[in-house]
Motif scaffolding. Structure first.
Motif, PDB file in Angstrom:
ATOM      1  N   GLU A  55       9.083   8.986   3.396  1.00  0.00           N
ATOM      2  CA  GLU A  55       8.131  10.087   3.292  1.00  0.00           C
ATOM      3  C   GLU A  55       7.310  10.185   4.577  1.00  0.00           C
ATOM      4  OE1 GLU A  55       4.674  11.748   0.259  1.00  0.00           O
ATOM      5  OE2 GLU A  55       5.460   9.728  -0.018  1.00  0.00           O
ATOM      6  N   VAL A  56       7.151  11.413   5.070  1.00  0.00           N
ATOM      7  CA  VAL A  56       6.353  11.668   6.266  1.00  0.00           C
ATOM      8  C   VAL A  56       5.448  12.865   5.968  1.00  0.00           C
ATOM      9  CG1 VAL A  56       6.374  12.339   8.705  1.00  0.00           C
ATOM     10  CG2 VAL A  56       8.172  10.821   7.816  1.00  0.00           C
ATOM     11  N   VAL A  57       4.148  12.612   5.900  1.00  0.00           N
ATOM     12  CA  VAL A  57       3.158  13.671   5.716  1.00  0.00           C
ATOM     13  C   VAL A  57       2.158  13.507   6.855  1.00  0.00           C
ATOM     14  CG1 VAL A  57       1.435  14.711   4.203  1.00  0.00           C
ATOM     15  CG2 VAL A  57       3.469  13.605   3.207  1.00  0.00           C
ATOM     16  N   GLU A  58       2.220  14.414   7.826  1.00  0.00           N
ATOM     17  CA  GLU A  58       1.420  14.278   9.036  1.00  0.00           C
ATOM     18  C   GLU A  58      -0.047  14.008   8.722  1.00  0.00           C
ATOM     19  OE1 GLU A  58       0.529  16.587  13.243  1.00  0.00           O
ATOM     20  OE2 GLU A  58       1.953  17.435  11.827  1.00  0.00           O
ATOM     21  N   ASN A  59      -0.596  12.998   9.399  1.00  0.00           N
ATOM     22  CA  ASN A  59      -1.996  12.577   9.288  1.00  0.00           C
ATOM     23  C   ASN A  59      -2.367  12.026   7.911  1.00  0.00           C
ATOM     24  OD1 ASN A  59      -2.476  13.352  11.965  1.00  0.00           O
ATOM     25  ND2 ASN A  59      -3.006  15.424  11.334  1.00  0.00           N
ATOM     26  N   GLU A  60      -1.362  11.777   7.041  1.00  0.00           N
ATOM     27  CA  GLU A  60      -1.648  11.263   5.699  1.00  0.00           C
ATOM     28  C   GLU A  60      -0.803  10.061   5.298  1.00  0.00           C
ATOM     29  OE1 GLU A  60      -1.625  14.228   2.611  1.00  0.00           O
ATOM     30  OE2 GLU A  60      -2.664  15.672   3.885  1.00  0.00           O
ATOM     31  N   ARG A  61       0.523  10.159   5.452  1.00  0.00           N
ATOM     32  CA  ARG A  61       1.392   9.093   4.944  1.00  0.00           C
ATOM     33  C   ARG A  61       2.638   8.965   5.817  1.00  0.00           C
ATOM     34  NH1 ARG A  61       2.043   5.921   0.465  1.00  0.00           N
ATOM     35  NH2 ARG A  61       4.160   5.460  -0.183  1.00  0.00           N
ATOM     36  N   LEU A  62       3.014   7.709   6.048  1.00  0.00           N
ATOM     37  CA  LEU A  62       4.211   7.389   6.802  1.00  0.00           C
ATOM     38  C   LEU A  62       4.885   6.211   6.116  1.00  0.00           C
ATOM     39  CD1 LEU A  62       5.768   8.127   9.420  1.00  0.00           C
ATOM     40  CD2 LEU A  62       4.410   6.373  10.576  1.00  0.00           C
ATOM     41  N   GLU A  63       6.117   6.421   5.661  1.00  0.00           N
ATOM     42  CA  GLU A  63       6.906   5.328   5.102  1.00  0.00           C
ATOM     43  C   GLU A  63       7.923   4.898   6.144  1.00  0.00           C
ATOM     44  OE1 GLU A  63       6.812   6.338   0.344  1.00  0.00           O
ATOM     45  OE2 GLU A  63       8.670   6.659   1.458  1.00  0.00           O
ATOM     46  N   VAL A  64       7.908   3.610   6.462  1.00  0.00           N
ATOM     47  CA  VAL A  64       8.767   3.061   7.500  1.00  0.00           C
ATOM     48  C   VAL A  64       9.663   2.003   6.869  1.00  0.00           C
ATOM     49  CG1 VAL A  64       8.819   1.877   9.725  1.00  0.00           C
ATOM     50  CG2 VAL A  64       6.928   3.429   9.195  1.00  0.00           C
ATOM     51  N   ARG A  65      10.960   2.268   6.864  1.00  0.00           N
ATOM     52  CA  ARG A  65      11.928   1.287   6.369  1.00  0.00           C
ATOM     53  C   ARG A  65      12.448   0.510   7.573  1.00  0.00           C
ATOM     54  NH1 ARG A  65      13.879   0.451   1.691  1.00  0.00           N
ATOM     55  NH2 ARG A  65      13.192   2.462   0.898  1.00  0.00           N
ATOM     56  N   MET A  66      12.434  -0.827   7.466  1.00  0.00           N
ATOM     57  CA  MET A  66      12.901  -1.683   8.547  1.00  0.00           C
ATOM     58  C   MET A  66      14.150  -2.416   8.094  1.00  0.00           C
ATOM     59  SD  MET A  66      10.943  -4.601  10.838  1.00  0.00           S
ATOM     60  CE  MET A  66       9.998  -5.133   9.448  1.00  0.00           C
ATOM     61  N   ASP A  67      15.190  -2.371   8.940  1.00  0.00           N
ATOM     62  CA  ASP A  67      16.431  -3.078   8.653  1.00  0.00           C
ATOM     63  C   ASP A  67      16.219  -4.576   8.818  1.00  0.00           C
ATOM     64  OD1 ASP A  67      17.677  -0.568   8.362  1.00  0.00           O
ATOM     65  OD2 ASP A  67      18.155  -0.489  10.504  1.00  0.00           O
ATOM     66  N   LEU A  68      16.794  -5.341   7.897  1.00  0.00           N
ATOM     67  CA  LEU A  68      16.718  -6.800   7.946  1.00  0.00           C
ATOM     68  C   LEU A  68      18.123  -7.368   8.095  1.00  0.00           C
ATOM     69  CD1 LEU A  68      14.224  -7.377   4.986  1.00  0.00           C
ATOM     70  CD2 LEU A  68      13.695  -7.340   7.426  1.00  0.00           C
ATOM     71  N   PRO A  69      18.234  -8.599   8.568  1.00  0.00           N
ATOM     72  CA  PRO A  69      19.566  -9.219   8.661  1.00  0.00           C
ATOM     73  C   PRO A  69      20.239  -9.241   7.286  1.00  0.00           C
ATOM     74  CG  PRO A  69      17.924 -10.540   9.808  1.00  0.00           C
ATOM     75  CD  PRO A  69      17.187  -9.461   9.073  1.00  0.00           C
ATOM     76  N   GLY A  70      21.550  -9.129   7.278  1.00  0.00           N
ATOM     77  CA  GLY A  70      22.292  -9.167   6.030  1.00  0.00           C
ATOM     78  C   GLY A  70      22.391  -7.820   5.332  1.00  0.00           C
ATOM     79  N   GLY A  71      22.008  -6.752   6.016  1.00  0.00           N
ATOM     80  CA  GLY A  71      22.129  -5.424   5.433  1.00  0.00           C
ATOM     81  C   GLY A  71      21.001  -5.028   4.503  1.00  0.00           C
ATOM     82  N   GLU A  72      19.991  -5.860   4.362  1.00  0.00           N
ATOM     83  CA  GLU A  72      18.838  -5.523   3.527  1.00  0.00           C
ATOM     84  C   GLU A  72      17.817  -4.757   4.357  1.00  0.00           C
ATOM     85  OE1 GLU A  72      17.153  -8.816   1.399  1.00  0.00           O
ATOM     86  OE2 GLU A  72      19.109  -9.799   1.232  1.00  0.00           O
ATOM     87  N   SER A  73      16.820  -4.199   3.671  1.00  0.00           N
ATOM     88  CA  SER A  73      15.733  -3.522   4.369  1.00  0.00           C
ATOM     89  C   SER A  73      14.448  -3.726   3.579  1.00  0.00           C
ATOM     90  CB  SER A  73      16.025  -2.031   4.525  1.00  0.00           C
ATOM     91  OG  SER A  73      16.098  -1.407   3.266  1.00  0.00           O
ATOM     92  N   THR A  74      13.342  -3.427   4.232  1.00  0.00           N
ATOM     93  CA  THR A  74      12.037  -3.514   3.587  1.00  0.00           C
ATOM     94  C   THR A  74      11.268  -2.244   3.925  1.00  0.00           C
ATOM     95  OG1 THR A  74      10.047  -4.864   3.297  1.00  0.00           O
ATOM     96  CG2 THR A  74      10.984  -4.794   5.513  1.00  0.00           C
ATOM     97  N   LEU A  75      10.417  -1.813   3.012  1.00  0.00           N
ATOM     98  CA  LEU A  75       9.677  -0.567   3.177  1.00  0.00           C
ATOM     99  C   LEU A  75       8.190  -0.856   3.346  1.00  0.00           C
ATOM    100  CD1 LEU A  75       9.800   2.574   3.086  1.00  0.00           C
ATOM    101  CD2 LEU A  75       9.286   2.376   0.650  1.00  0.00           C
TER     102      LEU A  75
END
Length: 140
Positions: free
Chosen positions: A73-93
């Motif tokens: 989700e990206v709402v300018e000046n309000e909210r930013l969700e950043v998913r980061m890739d992790l080793p092993g094909g997993e990710s974290t938000l």
């Protein structure tokens, strides 16, 4: 709730800068490099839902490591969700919520992690990020 949701943390700060400056610090490579530890020529931020981001991070001891991910989700000046890739094909938000309070900004950063160790490391790293952001945004 998924297993990742069981290990969460939330950090809140009030920054001495308007919300537009805080948003710029997270979304513009020239600003992001100044406070995050990312190496400027390597930063790519396609800030839109589904857009990709990447950066090479430099540690205080001179080591460098690449990070990649996508935006939710990206709402300018309000909210930013950043998913980061992790080793092993997993990710974290990681979610960043911003609220303008006159010439200040309340930032709430939250993240769900897969295990307690990841949560503790992520919380420490996010605290360091917010320290850098807090020091930088008043200079914009």
């Amino acid at each position: 709730m998924s297993a990742a949701g069981e290990y969460t943390y939330t950090l809140t700060r009030v920054l001495d800068a308007p919300v537009e400056n805080v948003w710029a610090a997270w979304t513009q490579p020239e600003h992001y490099a100044r406070w995050s530890g990312a190496v400027l020529p390597t930063i790519s931020l396609d800030v839109r839902p589904g857009g990709a981001w990447s950066a090479t991070m430099a540690t205080p001891d001179g080591s460098e490591f690449p990070l990649t991910g996508t935006y939710g989700e990206v709402v300018e000046n309000e909210r930013l969700e950043v998913r980061m890739d992790l080793p092993g094909g997993e990710s974290t938000l990681m979610a960043i919520d911003l609220a303008g309070e006159e010439e200040k900004t309340r930032i709430v950063l939250s993240q769900a992690c897969a295990n307690p160790e990841q949560r503790d490391m992520s919380e420490q790293g996010s605290g360091m990020l917010l320290d850098g952001l807090s020091a930088y945004v008043p200079t914009i």
